[in-house]
Design a protein around this motif. Structure first.
Motif, PDB file in Angstrom:
ATOM      1  N   THR A   1       0.827  -1.216   0.000  1.00  7.81           N
ATOM      2  CA  THR A   1       0.000   0.000   0.000  1.00  7.81           C
ATOM      3  C   THR A   1       0.860   1.265   0.000  1.00  7.81           C
TER       4      THR A   1
ATOM      5  N   THR B   1      -5.229 -10.710  -6.148  1.00 10.59           N
ATOM      6  CA  THR B   1      -5.331 -11.634  -5.025  1.00 10.59           C
ATOM      7  C   THR B   1      -6.776 -11.914  -4.617  1.00 10.59           C
TER       8      THR B   1
ATOM      9  N   ASP C   1       2.711  -4.623  -9.479  1.00 15.48           N
ATOM     10  CA  ASP C   1       2.452  -5.006  -8.086  1.00 15.48           C
ATOM     11  C   ASP C   1       2.387  -6.531  -8.033  1.00 15.48           C
TER      12      ASP C   1
ATOM     13  N   LYS D   1       2.422 -12.555   1.453  1.00 15.21           N
ATOM     14  CA  LYS D   1       1.669 -13.512   0.653  1.00 15.21           C
ATOM     15  C   LYS D   1       2.547 -14.705   0.304  1.00 15.21           C
TER      16      LYS D   1
HETATM   17  C1  PLP Z   1      -2.162  -7.783  -0.176  1.00 17.73           C
HETATM   18  C2  PLP Z   1      -1.959  -6.940  -1.391  1.00 17.73           C
HETATM   19  C3  PLP Z   1      -1.706  -5.563  -1.305  1.00 17.73           C
HETATM   20  C4  PLP Z   1      -1.688  -4.804   0.005  1.00 17.73           C
HETATM   21  O1  PLP Z   1      -0.641  -5.194   0.811  1.00 17.73           O
HETATM   22  P1  PLP Z   1      -0.435  -4.488   2.242  1.00 17.73           P
HETATM   23  O2  PLP Z   1       0.775  -5.182   2.767  1.00 17.73           O
HETATM   24  O3  PLP Z   1      -1.650  -4.746   3.049  1.00 17.73           O
HETATM   25  O4  PLP Z   1      -0.197  -3.047   2.020  1.00 17.73           O
HETATM   26  C5  PLP Z   1      -1.510  -4.869  -2.484  1.00 17.73           C
HETATM   27  N1  PLP Z   1      -1.542  -5.485  -3.689  1.00 17.73           N
HETATM   28  C6  PLP Z   1      -1.784  -6.811  -3.797  1.00 17.73           C
HETATM   29  C7  PLP Z   1      -1.807  -7.429  -5.154  1.00 17.73           C
HETATM   30  C8  PLP Z   1      -2.002  -7.588  -2.661  1.00 17.73           C
HETATM   31  O5  PLP Z   1      -2.243  -8.885  -2.779  1.00 17.73           O
END
Ligand code: PLP
Length: 384
Positions: A99, A175, A195, A219
């Motif tokens: 984020t 996701t 991302d 993740k």
């Molecule tokens: C989980 C996720 C985010 C956000 O991650 P944070 O660590 O909560 O900021 C952003 N982009 C994708 C694709 C995600 O899976």
């Protein structure tokens, strides 16, 4: 000191007991934070009180001392090796989650152009877009669409790319919705920003095709609290004037991510996961496993389409987040409850889309997918 040594002994006997028991009896399908390899958790446990004979936990060592420096450097070296990252790319280890990158990317890359292109494939794309709009003229050049009852992404000839854009941003794996690109957008001279939070290290990626790759660790490569940014070295000097110091890529390049105290324990945990990945055979090996796992699960869903449904175009089905539905809400609830009772945890779909989501990241063994498919078969026989 005395106290600690005694604790250590107790602890080691506990560890041996745990090792003998092996295997936690739960498969964790959570989307994030996700499952971690048992081997990694056991190693962290074993090193918790005394890192490498120093008598001190790694989380208590100073971040500028030789102990943590060793962890930091080895983690970066392993990531560079696993992803084949060229020398003209910086690798940063930053707080703030993916984020924070939703803001850092435009703040550092909009430069004098002040306009950027974004692909909107789902909720994470949208969050990136909304954040970027604070800083410049953001154009959405493509959106997911419904075609012949499939959710899909229009092919690139239908995108309205701006050759003057400061960059193109996209989300290779959504996701929440379970939508993943299996092709690379062609942007010519326009820098490509991705991302990769939920697919980094799940499949081979040619880093040289990207200007910036970023990914939160929780993740597919560790625990929450740390985010990796991989950025080509010609892109770090154009931060907008009001950009806070901690949000400037240039400063992280100069300080090697040590401008302030980094999230040391999360960094260390990522190091353990990367070392584990190397021992297992690296990204190519995980790609094969991930392909097999996803094929098993989607194959089963499609064979039981009267009960389980996945409405994502087969060409865009995520290897990491398998999203599907049951005939109705009540059955979905029963499914989640009964799955949890047999050790298949956290299968609930994201609150915004409902249904079921099985996140099968690198750490999920094939046995976890087999167990899930077995349970799904029984459940469909019982309630179908
Ligand atoms: C989980 C996720 C985010 C956000 O991650 P944070 O660590 O909560 O900021 C952003 N982009 C994708 C694709 C995600 O899976």
């Amino acid at each position: 000191m005395q106290q600690r040594s005694t604790d250590n002994l107790n602890f080691e006997s506990n560890l041996l007991k745990n090792k003998a028991n092996h295997m936690r009896d739960v498969f964790n399908f959570n989307a994030g934070p996700g499952m971690l390899p048992e081997e990694v958790l056991l190693q962290a446990q074993a090193e918790m009180l005394d890192w490498h004979g120093t008598g001190i936990s790694i989380m208590e060592h100073g971040h500028r001392g030789p102990e943590f420096q060793q962890v930091a450097e080895q983690t970066e070296a392993d990531l560079r090796e696993l992803m084949n990252i060229p020398q003209n790319y910086h690798v940063f280890f930053l707080p703030g989650g993916a984020t924070a990158q939703f803001a850092m990317v435009p703040l550092n890359l909009l430069g004098r152009k002040m306009t950027a292109d974004y692909v909107d494939t789902g909720i994470w794309s949208k969050k990136a877009i909304e954040e970027a709009k604070h800083y410049g003229d953001i154009r959405v050049v493509a959106e997911v669409e419904k075609k012949n009852n499939w959710i899909t992404v229009p092919s690139q000839e239908h995108w309205s790319l701006n050759p003057q854009a400061a960059y193109l941003h996209y989300t290779p794996n959504e996701t929440i919705e379970g939508i993943e690109f299996n092709w690379l957008p062609q942007t010519g001279e326009v820098p490509l920003v991705a991302d990769m939070s939920s697919m980094i290290l799940s499949r081979p990626v040619d880093v040289t095709k990207y200007a910036v790759i970023y990914a939160g660790a929780q993740k597919n490569m560790g625990q929450a609290g740390i985010t990796v940014v991989i950025i080509r070295d010609d892109l770090i000097q154009t931060a907008l004037p009001h950009t806070p110091s901690l949000y400037r890529y240039q400063i992280h390049a100069e300080t090697h991510s040590f401008y302030n105290t980094p999230p040391t324990y999360s960094w260390y945990m990522m190091g353990l996961v990367l070392a584990w990945m190397k021992r297992q055979g690296g990204v190519a090996e995980f790609y094969q496993r991930n392909t097999r796992k996803a094929a098993k699960l989607y194959g089963f869903i499609d064979q039981h389409a009267d009960f389980y449904q996945c409405n994502i175009d087969p060409a865009y089905r995520s290897l990491m987040n398998v999203v599907f539905t049951l005939p109705d809400e009540a059955l979905t609830k029963t499914f989640l409850t009964e799955a949890a009772q047999v050790g298949l945890a956290h299968l609930r779909g994201h609150r915004s889309v409902g249904g079921v989501r099985a996140s099968i990241y690198n750490s999920m063994p094939e046995a976890g997918v087999d167990a899930l498919v077995g349970f799904m078969g029984e459940f469909a026989r019982k309630y179908g």
